[in-house]
Design an enzyme around this catalytic site. Sequence first.
Site, PDB file in Angstrom:
ATOM      1  N   GLY A 182      30.707 150.707 -31.297  1.00  0.00           N
ATOM      2  CA  GLY A 182      29.518 149.898 -31.467  1.00  0.00           C
ATOM      3  C   GLY A 182      28.343 150.691 -31.981  1.00  0.00           C
ATOM      4  O   GLY A 182      28.481 151.840 -32.436  1.00  0.00           O
ATOM      5  N   PRO A 183      27.142 150.116 -31.888  1.00  0.00           N
ATOM      6  CA  PRO A 183      25.939 150.793 -32.385  1.00  0.00           C
ATOM      7  C   PRO A 183      25.684 152.145 -31.731  1.00  0.00           C
ATOM      8  O   PRO A 183      25.128 153.044 -32.376  1.00  0.00           O
ATOM      9  CB  PRO A 183      24.824 149.799 -32.055  1.00  0.00           C
ATOM     10  CG  PRO A 183      25.501 148.468 -31.996  1.00  0.00           C
ATOM     11  CD  PRO A 183      26.863 148.733 -31.443  1.00  0.00           C
TER      12      PRO A 183
ATOM     13  N   GLY B  55      26.349 148.499 -45.090  1.00  0.00           N
ATOM     14  CA  GLY B  55      26.060 147.460 -44.112  1.00  0.00           C
ATOM     15  C   GLY B  55      24.765 146.756 -44.438  1.00  0.00           C
ATOM     16  O   GLY B  55      24.273 146.799 -45.574  1.00  0.00           O
TER      17      GLY B  55
ATOM     18  N   GLU C 136      24.331 151.883 -48.855  1.00  0.00           N
ATOM     19  CA  GLU C 136      24.671 150.733 -49.697  1.00  0.00           C
ATOM     20  C   GLU C 136      24.468 149.506 -48.825  1.00  0.00           C
ATOM     21  O   GLU C 136      25.217 149.269 -47.881  1.00  0.00           O
ATOM     22  CB  GLU C 136      26.106 150.845 -50.202  1.00  0.00           C
ATOM     23  CG  GLU C 136      26.361 149.990 -51.431  1.00  0.00           C
ATOM     24  CD  GLU C 136      26.741 148.572 -51.083  1.00  0.00           C
ATOM     25  OE1 GLU C 136      25.852 147.688 -51.199  1.00  0.00           O
ATOM     26  OE2 GLU C 136      27.885 148.343 -50.698  1.00  0.00           O
ATOM     27  N   LEU C 137      23.454 148.710 -49.142  1.00  0.00           N
ATOM     28  CA  LEU C 137      22.952 147.709 -48.206  1.00  0.00           C
ATOM     29  C   LEU C 137      23.123 146.288 -48.749  1.00  0.00           C
ATOM     30  O   LEU C 137      24.074 146.006 -49.443  1.00  0.00           O
ATOM     31  CB  LEU C 137      21.494 148.038 -47.872  1.00  0.00           C
ATOM     32  CG  LEU C 137      21.244 149.494 -47.443  1.00  0.00           C
ATOM     33  CD1 LEU C 137      19.768 149.755 -47.201  1.00  0.00           C
ATOM     34  CD2 LEU C 137      22.079 149.853 -46.220  1.00  0.00           C
ATOM     35  N   GLY C 138      22.218 145.405 -48.394  1.00  0.00           N
ATOM     36  CA  GLY C 138      22.370 144.001 -48.723  1.00  0.00           C
ATOM     37  C   GLY C 138      22.023 143.672 -50.164  1.00  0.00           C
ATOM     38  O   GLY C 138      21.631 144.527 -50.963  1.00  0.00           O
TER      39      GLY C 138
ATOM     40  N   CYS D 138      28.409 141.904 -50.534  1.00  0.00           N
ATOM     41  CA  CYS D 138      27.024 142.287 -50.820  1.00  0.00           C
ATOM     42  C   CYS D 138      26.594 141.882 -52.223  1.00  0.00           C
ATOM     43  O   CYS D 138      25.414 141.625 -52.472  1.00  0.00           O
ATOM     44  CB  CYS D 138      26.839 143.788 -50.616  1.00  0.00           C
ATOM     45  SG  CYS D 138      27.931 144.810 -51.633  1.00  0.00           S
TER      46      CYS D 138
ATOM     47  N   VAL E 282      22.413 135.245 -47.668  1.00  0.00           N
ATOM     48  CA  VAL E 282      23.100 134.299 -46.788  1.00  0.00           C
ATOM     49  C   VAL E 282      24.367 134.903 -46.211  1.00  0.00           C
ATOM     50  O   VAL E 282      24.697 134.704 -45.050  1.00  0.00           O
ATOM     51  CB  VAL E 282      23.431 132.999 -47.548  1.00  0.00           C
ATOM     52  CG1 VAL E 282      24.182 132.022 -46.652  1.00  0.00           C
ATOM     53  CG2 VAL E 282      22.153 132.358 -48.079  1.00  0.00           C
ATOM     54  N   PHE E 283      25.118 135.626 -47.000  1.00  0.00           N
ATOM     55  CA  PHE E 283      26.422 136.187 -46.639  1.00  0.00           C
ATOM     56  C   PHE E 283      27.389 135.079 -46.236  1.00  0.00           C
ATOM     57  O   PHE E 283      28.098 135.155 -45.231  1.00  0.00           O
ATOM     58  CB  PHE E 283      26.292 137.233 -45.536  1.00  0.00           C
ATOM     59  CG  PHE E 283      27.074 138.488 -45.827  1.00  0.00           C
ATOM     60  CD1 PHE E 283      26.734 139.292 -46.899  1.00  0.00           C
ATOM     61  CD2 PHE E 283      28.151 138.865 -45.046  1.00  0.00           C
ATOM     62  CE1 PHE E 283      27.452 140.446 -47.188  1.00  0.00           C
ATOM     63  CE2 PHE E 283      28.882 140.010 -45.320  1.00  0.00           C
ATOM     64  CZ  PHE E 283      28.525 140.800 -46.394  1.00  0.00           C
TER      65      PHE E 283
END
Length: 486
Positions: free
Chosen positions: A210-211, A230, A252-254, A286, A381-382
Amino acid sequence: MSFLDDEKWTGRVFTGSWERAAGGDAAVIEPATGDELGRVGIASPQDLAASAAKAAEAQRAWAATSFQERAAVLRRAGDLWQQHAAELKDWLIRESGSIPGKADFELHVAAQECYEAAALPSHPTGEVLPSEAPRLSMARRVPAGVVGVIAPFNAPLILSIRSVAPALALGNSVVLKPDPRTAVCGGVALARVFEEAGLPAGVLHVLPGGPDVGAALVEDKHVRVISFTGSTAAGRAVGESAGRHLKRAHLELGGNSALIVLDDADLEQAMSAAAWGSFFHQGQICMTTGRHLVHASLYDEYVDRLADKASHLPVGNPFTEQVALGPIIDAKQRDKIHGLVTSSVDAGAKVAAGGTYEDLFYRATVLAGAGPSVPAYDQEVFGPVAPVAKFTSLDEAAKLASESEYGLSLGIITADVAKGLALADRIPTGIAHINDQTVNDEALAPFGGVFDSGTGSRFGGPAANIEAFTETRWVTMRGDVAGYPF
């Protein structure tokens, strides 16, 4: 015995061997049915600390091996993805909700990433520099050390292997933290492939968690580079922590990518690309086309055609049915998607198709009358949602496309390629495609975004991979000892 025999990995993490996880275990759930597929080991921060230390020790010996040995391991890994493709494909379909074609694509890319990485150990790097002194002066590329990789659920195999393979090839060790929801495809599968490929023990560690485990990975003193894929929110936290600990972070993000349809576009040809861009893998990518910007002269017909196509896309269990869309990964993500759709309707958008769901199966959705201030248009939105807005000029199209906090991918559909390229040059994104939609990926191509989409092209191709996973070292040599006036 199957390649992914669960007797090996149930309740375990991979540290060069399969060990009981201090954090216990968690169910691997098939989103389409809710069935439990197995139980994967969950690492603790203590597991992470032990693995990072072990990886640092193993890295020195791995970096000292010949380039031929490292290349051979990567080539064997590429072969193994192909040899075990049938079993791995079933896991990708069931664990991540992929349709069969998407699973095939992930396996193809995984093999290609390994084959391309196999060329990196012998890739000529470095420079011979001029020097003011009578000596040989060089800039050499050396391994970064331990690379931490944090990968998401949506394309679990691709988004793990694209960092793991080049990092290993360049002489680094790797600690991989896959998303627990897809820990088999995004973690266990990689451990098994490299185990069978002959990678020395301790060079690769796979620790679902987890985190708290992700935070420990970023903070650990042995880890010198972080490769994170993420959400933008999580990426900010990773980047901030990496900065405090003085280590590089490749993020590498949204995204909320735009597909621009110019007035000379052939709508018959454009529809396939438009639907694929928004609905492939249920929009959980993404690069997904999150905004359709259509010239006013084509707008009504475009909405009608896209809505018709969306309404005919079958949704269901991709393991047992022939469908175009599988399940959303979990109820939390489904509820987020539906919340954005309903709030967009409240803001004035109209549902032209879809907008409904059953269990985790969300129908392909088209929102007409979208634009700035409509939540599904403004936000990532994903999910399988296509907001459609109109423009009347190239200037307005460029302005609308650029008015986003993200800058990942861009697609432009036009009969005039030169006009399309000129328009693309006005819109800041890391990726642009003329006469194609926004979802594209190749092992050799640089991949990354700008603004809130990340820190640029740090994946794909030798230049990006060498930059990402090595350090530059200045080395000088001379035949005699330099003299100084002391």
